[in-house]
Design a protein around this motif. Structure first.
Motif, PDB file in Angstrom:
ATOM      1  N   GLN A 325       0.813  -1.231   0.000  1.00  0.00           N
ATOM      2  CA  GLN A 325       0.000   0.000   0.000  1.00  0.00           C
ATOM      3  C   GLN A 325       0.840   1.272   0.000  1.00  0.00           C
ATOM      4  OE1 GLN A 325      -2.785  -1.433   3.286  1.00  0.00           O
ATOM      5  NE2 GLN A 325      -4.126  -0.247   1.972  1.00  0.00           N
ATOM      6  N   ILE A 326       2.065   1.130  -0.497  1.00  0.00           N
ATOM      7  CA  ILE A 326       2.879   2.308  -0.764  1.00  0.00           C
ATOM      8  C   ILE A 326       2.765   2.568  -2.259  1.00  0.00           C
ATOM      9  CG2 ILE A 326       5.221   3.274  -0.763  1.00  0.00           C
ATOM     10  CD1 ILE A 326       3.934   2.752   2.062  1.00  0.00           C
ATOM     11  N   GLU A 327       2.633   3.820  -2.613  1.00  0.00           N
ATOM     12  CA  GLU A 327       2.589   4.183  -4.033  1.00  0.00           C
ATOM     13  C   GLU A 327       3.700   5.178  -4.308  1.00  0.00           C
ATOM     14  OE1 GLU A 327      -2.261   3.638  -4.271  1.00  0.00           O
ATOM     15  OE2 GLU A 327      -1.411   5.644  -4.486  1.00  0.00           O
ATOM     16  N   VAL A 328       4.257   5.087  -5.513  1.00  0.00           N
ATOM     17  CA  VAL A 328       5.338   6.011  -5.878  1.00  0.00           C
ATOM     18  C   VAL A 328       4.906   6.814  -7.101  1.00  0.00           C
ATOM     19  CG1 VAL A 328       7.779   6.261  -6.447  1.00  0.00           C
ATOM     20  CG2 VAL A 328       7.021   4.329  -5.032  1.00  0.00           C
ATOM     21  N   ARG A 352       8.334   1.644   6.719  1.00  0.00           N
ATOM     22  CA  ARG A 352       9.702   1.835   6.207  1.00  0.00           C
ATOM     23  C   ARG A 352       9.786   1.170   4.830  1.00  0.00           C
ATOM     24  NH1 ARG A 352      13.587   3.482   9.448  1.00  0.00           N
ATOM     25  NH2 ARG A 352      15.133   1.970   8.723  1.00  0.00           N
ATOM     26  N   TYR A 353       9.832   2.010   3.813  1.00  0.00           N
ATOM     27  CA  TYR A 353       9.818   1.533   2.430  1.00  0.00           C
ATOM     28  C   TYR A 353      11.245   1.521   1.881  1.00  0.00           C
ATOM     29  CZ  TYR A 353       8.655   1.481  -2.597  1.00  0.00           C
ATOM     30  OH  TYR A 353       8.573   1.180  -3.936  1.00  0.00           O
ATOM     31  N   LEU A 378      19.781  14.782   1.061  1.00  0.00           N
ATOM     32  CA  LEU A 378      20.445  13.481   1.088  1.00  0.00           C
ATOM     33  C   LEU A 378      21.449  13.482  -0.037  1.00  0.00           C
ATOM     34  CD1 LEU A 378      17.833  11.594   2.387  1.00  0.00           C
ATOM     35  CD2 LEU A 378      19.127  10.006   0.967  1.00  0.00           C
ATOM     36  N   SER A 379      22.739  13.354   0.303  1.00  0.00           N
ATOM     37  CA  SER A 379      23.689  13.339  -0.810  1.00  0.00           C
ATOM     38  C   SER A 379      24.334  11.970  -0.918  1.00  0.00           C
ATOM     39  CB  SER A 379      24.717  14.449  -0.650  1.00  0.00           C
ATOM     40  OG  SER A 379      25.098  14.545   0.678  1.00  0.00           O
ATOM     41  N   GLY A 380      25.152  11.810  -1.948  1.00  0.00           N
ATOM     42  CA  GLY A 380      25.866  10.561  -2.144  1.00  0.00           C
ATOM     43  C   GLY A 380      24.970   9.417  -2.581  1.00  0.00           C
ATOM     44  N   LEU A 381      23.862   9.755  -3.236  1.00  0.00           N
ATOM     45  CA  LEU A 381      22.979   8.709  -3.755  1.00  0.00           C
ATOM     46  C   LEU A 381      23.463   8.314  -5.144  1.00  0.00           C
ATOM     47  CD1 LEU A 381      19.260   9.902  -3.302  1.00  0.00           C
ATOM     48  CD2 LEU A 381      20.306   7.848  -2.317  1.00  0.00           C
ATOM     49  N   SER A 382      23.698   7.050  -5.354  1.00  0.00           N
ATOM     50  CA  SER A 382      23.853   6.611  -6.748  1.00  0.00           C
ATOM     51  C   SER A 382      22.546   5.919  -7.097  1.00  0.00           C
ATOM     52  CB  SER A 382      25.039   5.666  -6.901  1.00  0.00           C
ATOM     53  OG  SER A 382      24.671   4.379  -6.476  1.00  0.00           O
ATOM     54  N   ALA A 383      22.344   5.676  -8.381  1.00  0.00           N
ATOM     55  CA  ALA A 383      21.081   5.050  -8.771  1.00  0.00           C
ATOM     56  C   ALA A 383      20.904   3.714  -8.051  1.00  0.00           C
ATOM     57  CB  ALA A 383      21.032   4.867 -10.281  1.00  0.00           C
ATOM     58  N   ALA A 384      22.006   3.038  -7.797  1.00  0.00           N
ATOM     59  CA  ALA A 384      21.920   1.708  -7.191  1.00  0.00           C
ATOM     60  C   ALA A 384      21.787   1.744  -5.665  1.00  0.00           C
ATOM     61  CB  ALA A 384      23.161   0.908  -7.571  1.00  0.00           C
ATOM     62  N   THR A 385      22.042   2.899  -5.050  1.00  0.00           N
ATOM     63  CA  THR A 385      21.999   2.974  -3.585  1.00  0.00           C
ATOM     64  C   THR A 385      20.627   2.564  -3.051  1.00  0.00           C
ATOM     65  OG1 THR A 385      23.422   4.926  -3.768  1.00  0.00           O
ATOM     66  CG2 THR A 385      22.461   4.470  -1.589  1.00  0.00           C
ATOM     67  N   GLU A 386      20.607   1.584  -2.170  1.00  0.00           N
ATOM     68  CA  GLU A 386      19.355   1.202  -1.523  1.00  0.00           C
ATOM     69  C   GLU A 386      19.096   2.204  -0.395  1.00  0.00           C
ATOM     70  OE1 GLU A 386      17.373  -1.769  -1.796  1.00  0.00           O
ATOM     71  OE2 GLU A 386      18.437  -2.412  -3.619  1.00  0.00           O
ATOM     72  N   PHE A 387      17.895   2.697  -0.308  1.00  0.00           N
ATOM     73  CA  PHE A 387      17.561   3.608   0.788  1.00  0.00           C
ATOM     74  C   PHE A 387      16.206   3.240   1.370  1.00  0.00           C
ATOM     75  CE2 PHE A 387      16.200   5.726  -3.181  1.00  0.00           C
ATOM     76  CZ  PHE A 387      14.868   5.963  -2.899  1.00  0.00           C
ATOM     77  N   THR A 388      15.929   3.820   2.529  1.00  0.00           N
ATOM     78  CA  THR A 388      14.659   3.565   3.205  1.00  0.00           C
ATOM     79  C   THR A 388      14.001   4.900   3.520  1.00  0.00           C
ATOM     80  OG1 THR A 388      15.617   1.617   4.231  1.00  0.00           O
ATOM     81  CG2 THR A 388      13.619   2.491   5.242  1.00  0.00           C
ATOM     82  N   VAL A 389      12.729   5.039   3.174  1.00  0.00           N
ATOM     83  CA  VAL A 389      11.994   6.225   3.625  1.00  0.00           C
ATOM     84  C   VAL A 389      10.887   5.767   4.571  1.00  0.00           C
ATOM     85  CG1 VAL A 389      12.412   7.869   1.747  1.00  0.00           C
ATOM     86  CG2 VAL A 389      10.647   6.136   1.461  1.00  0.00           C
ATOM     87  N   SER A 390      10.669   6.553   5.608  1.00  0.00           N
ATOM     88  CA  SER A 390       9.611   6.236   6.559  1.00  0.00           C
ATOM     89  C   SER A 390       8.404   7.116   6.245  1.00  0.00           C
ATOM     90  CB  SER A 390      10.120   6.495   7.981  1.00  0.00           C
ATOM     91  OG  SER A 390       9.061   6.324   8.887  1.00  0.00           O
ATOM     92  N   ILE A 391       7.303   6.470   5.864  1.00  0.00           N
ATOM     93  CA  ILE A 391       6.124   7.216   5.396  1.00  0.00           C
ATOM     94  C   ILE A 391       4.973   7.035   6.381  1.00  0.00           C
ATOM     95  CG2 ILE A 391       4.692   7.670   3.375  1.00  0.00           C
ATOM     96  CD1 ILE A 391       6.626   5.501   1.963  1.00  0.00           C
ATOM     97  N   ASN A 392       4.457   8.136   6.884  1.00  0.00           N
ATOM     98  CA  ASN A 392       3.350   8.070   7.849  1.00  0.00           C
ATOM     99  C   ASN A 392       2.063   7.575   7.175  1.00  0.00           C
ATOM    100  OD1 ASN A 392       5.093   9.138   9.699  1.00  0.00           O
ATOM    101  ND2 ASN A 392       4.245  11.220   9.617  1.00  0.00           N
TER     102      ASN A 392
END
Ligand code: GLA
Length: 436
Positions: A325-328, A352-353, A378-392
């Motif tokens: 139920q997360i949409e991008v 945490r997506y 947020l710096s130092g992101l490459s396309a491959a960098t895995e990240f997590t966003v916390s969405i209320n």
């Protein structure tokens, strides 16, 4: 899911041409009376909230004095229930004499003196939706001329009480009649909303040639349900609707209800983020006299506005609907930048997506992301960098994403003028960190 490459998206957009009045090259911004104040005409018992010249003057004062105008909110739009029940002896519309004793021309001057523009409401048909005199086909020229003579800058032409054939004739005729007045008047057509919003009943090629914006779908109400319903309809139909938008021609998912009673702070951010992704008109309908500081901060968020007002004018798309139920959502912006919105439809707790830009179809490279609502970069992101966003729950995380490369060349910053928001003749360059 397969994503359209950016190139073909752009090709689609540049193939469309817009109404040739030079107006609304970015989505219009301002304030409109309907959602919040409806057809309240009881000035005797409710003088502050009734549809009257005082309400519009008050809102103009707020726009001019509380920082709205500087952010681009420059239209004050009168909706239904402004007119007298009778046309004058020459067949012209006239405002209700008790509620607008100074007349519309004087109200227009009041706004113009403050650098604002005045919008008015009409209805192609025998009556407006609220039962006031409508504009039948024989009255189109008269009404266009009346509005122009008052100094009106924008017309919302509703479609209650007319049939398909009358609309087919009337909407193009009003476009011509407005142009013939010689006064630049932005033109909003409710036509598609009365024809189901989709082809073959709706001809978006024609609409783009005759209108600056159009209501495609149902009226917004003061609830998160309504915001979700509208969002779903627009993105479920994005293959049809997205290519139709561009400078001078916008889909209109209806007013911003932020600052009213129905949305939480998170849901308010969600509406702002989704409307920015949609390149939607940012037309608030709220009480600017009593807005909370949270609502004001969301509506005056410089980055969200800059994304909405991106000069390329490409409407965004929904990329993904996850089982979680997360949409991008994603919108391409000028200077190789883009906006991402992570929306949670969950009703439990912050989610945490995990993802990466590569998974969202970004090409290899180095990126930075500016978080629109926290102001953090947020710096130092490459396309491959895995990240997590916390969405209320029912909230968003919104990012303005730009290639790192640009930042390393001071020249490039000057050259690119990131997202240049042109309002009138004053270009405002928005460079991170965005002003709030
Ligand atoms: C219709 C329109 C609304 C508003 C009302 C006024 O419902 O869609 O936006 O203008 O009419 O009566």
């Amino acid at each position: 899911m397969k994503l359209l490459p950016v190139i073909s998206l752009l090709a689609l957009t540049s193939a469309t041409s817009a109404l040739d009045n030079g107006l609304m090259r970015t989505p219009p911004m301002g304030w409109m009376s309907w959602e919040r104040f409806r057809c309240n005409i009881d000035c005797e018992n409710d003088p502050k909230n009734c549809i009257s010249e005082n309400l519009f003057r008050d809102m103009a004062d707020r726009l001019a004095e509380d920082g709205w105008k500087e952010m681009g909110y420059d239209h004050v739009m009168i909706d239904d229930c402004w007119s007298s029940m009778l046309r004058d002896k020459d067949g012209r519309l006239q405002p209700d004499p008790q509620r607008f004793p100074g007349g519309i021309a004087k109200l227009a001057r009041y706004l113009h003196d403050r650098g604002l523009k005045l919008g008015i409401y009409g209805d192609l048909g025998t009556h407006t939706c609220g039962g006031y005199p409508g504009t039948t086909l024989d009255k189109i020229d008269t009404d266009a001329q009346t509005f122009a003579s008052w100094g009106v800058d924008f017309l919302k032409l509703d479609g209650c009480y007319s049939n398909e054939e009358e609309q087919q004739k009337g909407y193009p005729l009003m476009s011509k009649a407005l142009n013939a007045t010689g006064r630049p008047i932005g033109y909003s057509c409710s036509w598609p909303a009365y024809r189901g919003g989709l082809p073959p009943s709706v001809n978006y090629t024609l609409l783009g040639e005759i209108c600056n914006l159009w209501r495609n779908y149902d009226d917004i109400q003061d609830s998160w349900d309504s915001v979700q319903d509208i969002t779903d309809w627009f993105f479920d139909n994005q293959e049809i609707l997205q290519p139709e938008a561009g400078p001078g021609r916008w889909n209109d998912p209806d007013m911003l209800i932020i600052g009213n009673f129905g949305l939480s702070v998170d849901q308010s951010r969600s509406q702002m983020a989704l409307w920015a992704i949609m390149a939607a008109p940012l037309i608030m309908s709220n009480n600017l006299r009593t807005l909370s500081s949270e609502a004001r901060a969301i509506l005056q968020n410089g980055a969200a506005i800059a994304i909405n007002q991106d000069p390329m004018g490409v409407q965004g798309r929904r990329l993904l609907q996850e089982r979680s139920q997360i949409e991008v959502y994603w919108r391409p912006l000028s200077q190789s930048a883009s906006a991402l919105v992570f929306l949670s439809r969950r009703q439990d707790m912050p989610y945490r997506y995990h993802t990466s830009l590569a998974k969202l179809n970004y090409t290899a490279g180095s990126y930075e992301a500016y978080d629109v609502f926290t102001g953090k970069t947020l710096s130092g992101l490459s396309a491959a960098t895995e990240f997590t966003v916390s969405i209320n729950p029912s909230g968003v995380v919104m990012w303005y994403v730009y290639p790192k490369m640009h930042y390393e060349h001071p020249h490039a910053i000057v050259h690119m003028v990131w997202i240049c928001v042109k309002r009138g003749s004053v270009p405002i360059a928005v460079i991170p960190p965005f002003h709030h």
